[in-house]
Design an enzyme around this catalytic site. Structure first.
Site, PDB file in Angstrom:
ATOM      1  N   GLU A 256       0.900  -1.181  -0.105  1.00  0.00           N
ATOM      2  CA  GLU A 256      -0.044   0.044  -0.106  1.00  0.00           C
ATOM      3  C   GLU A 256       0.768   1.308  -0.178  1.00  0.00           C
ATOM      4  O   GLU A 256       2.012   1.342   0.626  1.00  0.00           O
ATOM      5  CB  GLU A 256      -0.922   0.023   1.157  1.00  0.00           C
ATOM      6  CG  GLU A 256      -1.778  -1.281   1.499  1.00  0.00           C
ATOM      7  CD  GLU A 256      -2.500  -1.490   2.743  1.00  0.00           C
ATOM      8  OE1 GLU A 256      -2.733  -0.301   3.199  1.00  0.00           O
ATOM      9  OE2 GLU A 256      -2.531  -2.591   3.221  1.00  0.00           O
ATOM     10  N   GLU A 367     -10.020   5.482   2.770  1.00  0.00           N
ATOM     11  CA  GLU A 367     -10.481   4.673   3.884  1.00  0.00           C
ATOM     12  C   GLU A 367     -10.607   5.687   4.861  1.00  0.00           C
ATOM     13  O   GLU A 367      -9.707   6.635   5.241  1.00  0.00           O
ATOM     14  CB  GLU A 367      -9.416   3.574   4.107  1.00  0.00           C
ATOM     15  CG  GLU A 367      -9.825   2.956   5.333  1.00  0.00           C
ATOM     16  CD  GLU A 367      -8.846   1.717   5.504  1.00  0.00           C
ATOM     17  OE1 GLU A 367      -8.809   1.041   6.482  1.00  0.00           O
ATOM     18  OE2 GLU A 367      -7.990   1.455   4.521  1.00  0.00           O
TER      19      GLU A 367
END
Length: 452
Positions: A256, A367
């Site tokens: 990520e 997120e």
């Protein structure tokens, strides 16, 4: 040195350095480190246990119900010291950032990754071949790095100081950073949780575009950077790219990278460039940035975990960052590029199980963590804090989304799908055009009339 990408507005055919609002569619956060001895004295005279520097109501209630135990707190401080000795390496040079960060210039082969048995005695690898890209005539060519038109800097670089060649900049982790964490032993890691792309019950909410069902060897995209409101210090908001393999269970592998605002991790509300990895669904492996042994940094101009500047403004200038992650066909390591041709470093292939081969899903998007303060949905914002329908200059976006195929070619997304866990709180709208390619707008304010 981060690069502000040159971007084209879909309605204009000229290049611009600073994005200005187009019509509907467009594309184009002082950490004074506490002294251990003083802190011990403080503990001995206190009649209640220590709380983190930042506390939400549930944490305060928990703290008030605990019994003061000096031995336990001293053991905690000892653990912190040991952990800091592993994370913070001897510095050749130290740079003070305007935002309060301390950046240490560490010899590249002394960085945390080289504590790993597999890397001891080695040095960082040379750069691999970049993925090839499609030209307009359909011919595949090795991508050439564009001439830098405008710098997109991190705050620590504003003094004009840099780290010497042969070193890498590492944001120093302090006692205060670790004491602020909700769990000292899991400092630098994401909370253990059931991981599902469509999860709606673990406090993590998403608005993402994704592709799945194929074999992916990398991904690329550009994200505009914001400083979203964070409701309480134990929540965060991020926008990132995920490269994923394995099942959504204990064997999940992810790589990520993106930007995040996390008061618990960094002690402020600046958007910061970050990386993350895990090979067991966030259980025991992996970490943010260089807070554990794993990612090998090769660049002396980028500090992972440092604040990004400038940032986008509502109805004003839009600034984005481009990220490329791809698997080196020769050695199998996963490399990270930030901006225009600036290699940050790589994740060694041996860190992973499923990702030793290829990814089976790629995600792009936002997120947040929702702790439901007071029983209501959090007002922590995602992206700009505005819904996708507001469009360019107001909503957050990802643009020019691509994946890397088996032959090291960057290709358009085969079939972009979009998903929002809670569309009344944070939504997403995708599209495609000749300038932005595959793109989407996403985000939202969290708690509102629509999102109680």
């Amino acid at each position: 040195m981060l690069i502000l990408c040159r971007i084209r507005c879909p309605h204009f055919d000229h290049r611009i350095r600073r994005l200005n609002p187009c019509s509907n569619m467009a594309i184009c956060s002082r950490k004074t480190s506490p002294i251990i001895h003083a802190f011990v004295i403080f503990l001995l005279v206190c009649s209640s246990s220590i709380s983190p520097v930042y506390s939400s109501e549930p944490h305060n209630l928990h703290a008030r119900n605990r019994t003061f135990r000096p031995d336990k707190e001293l053991q905690k401080l000892k653990f912190i010291r040991q952990r800091l000795n592993k994370i913070n390496k001897p510095a050749v040079k130290t740079i003070q950032s305007p935002d309060g960060d301390t950046v240490d210039c560490v010899l590249s082969h002394h960085q945390p990754a080289f504590d790993l048995p597999q890397l001891k005695g080695q040095r960082p690898l040379d750069p691999p071949e970049r993925p090839r890209v499609y030209e307009r005539d359909g011919v595949m060519m090795t991508a050439e790095v564009e001439e830098e038109e405008e710098e997109h800097v991190q705050l620590w670089r504003m003094s004009g100081e840099t780290c010497p060649e042969g070193t890498i900049p590492i944001r120093r982790t302090t006692e205060q950073d670790m004491l602020r964490a909700s769990s000292v032993r899991r400092f630098g890691r994401k909370p253990r949780r059931r991981v599902r792309r469509d999860s709606t019950s673990n406090g993590h909410e998403h608005a993402v575009g994704y592709v799945s069902g194929g074999e992916y060897y990398g991904a690329k995209g550009s994200i505009n950077v914001w400083a979203p409101h964070i409701s309480n210090p134990y929540e965060f908001s991020l926008s990132q790219l995920w490269v994923i393999s394995g099942s959504f269970a204990h064997d999940l592998n992810t790589i990520e990278a993106g930007w995040q605002v996390s008061p618990e991790l960094y002690g402020d509300n600046y958007p910061r460039f970050f990386t993350y990895w895990t090979n067991d669904a966030y259980e025991a492996t992996g970490c943010y940035n260089l807070m554990c042994s794993g990612f090998v940094q090769t660049n002396n101009r980028i500090a992972i975990g440092a604040a990004i500047s400038p940032i986008s403004s509502y109805h004003g200038g839009q600034f984005d960052i481009t990220l490329l992650i791809w698997k080196d066909p020769k050695h199998g390591n996963w490399w990270l590029e930030f901006g225009s041709g600036i290699l940050v470093g790589y994740w060694p292939s041996f860190l992973f199980t499923h990702l030793r081969d290829h990814a089976t899903m790629v995600q792009f998007g936002g997120e947040i963590v929702n702790t439901r303060p007071g029983g209501s949905h959090t007002s922590t914002a995602m992206g700009s804090g505005h819904f996708a329908g507001e469009g360019f200059g107001k909503a957050s976006y990802f643009r020019n989304l691509e994946v890397v195929d088996w032959d090291n070619n960057l290709i358009p997304l085969p079939n972009l799908r979009v998903l929002a866990d809670h569309p009344n709180c944070y939504d997403i709208r995708g599209g495609v055009n000749g300038v932005w390619g595959h793109y989407f707008y996403y985000g939202g304010p969290g708690r509102s009339v629509r999102c109680p």
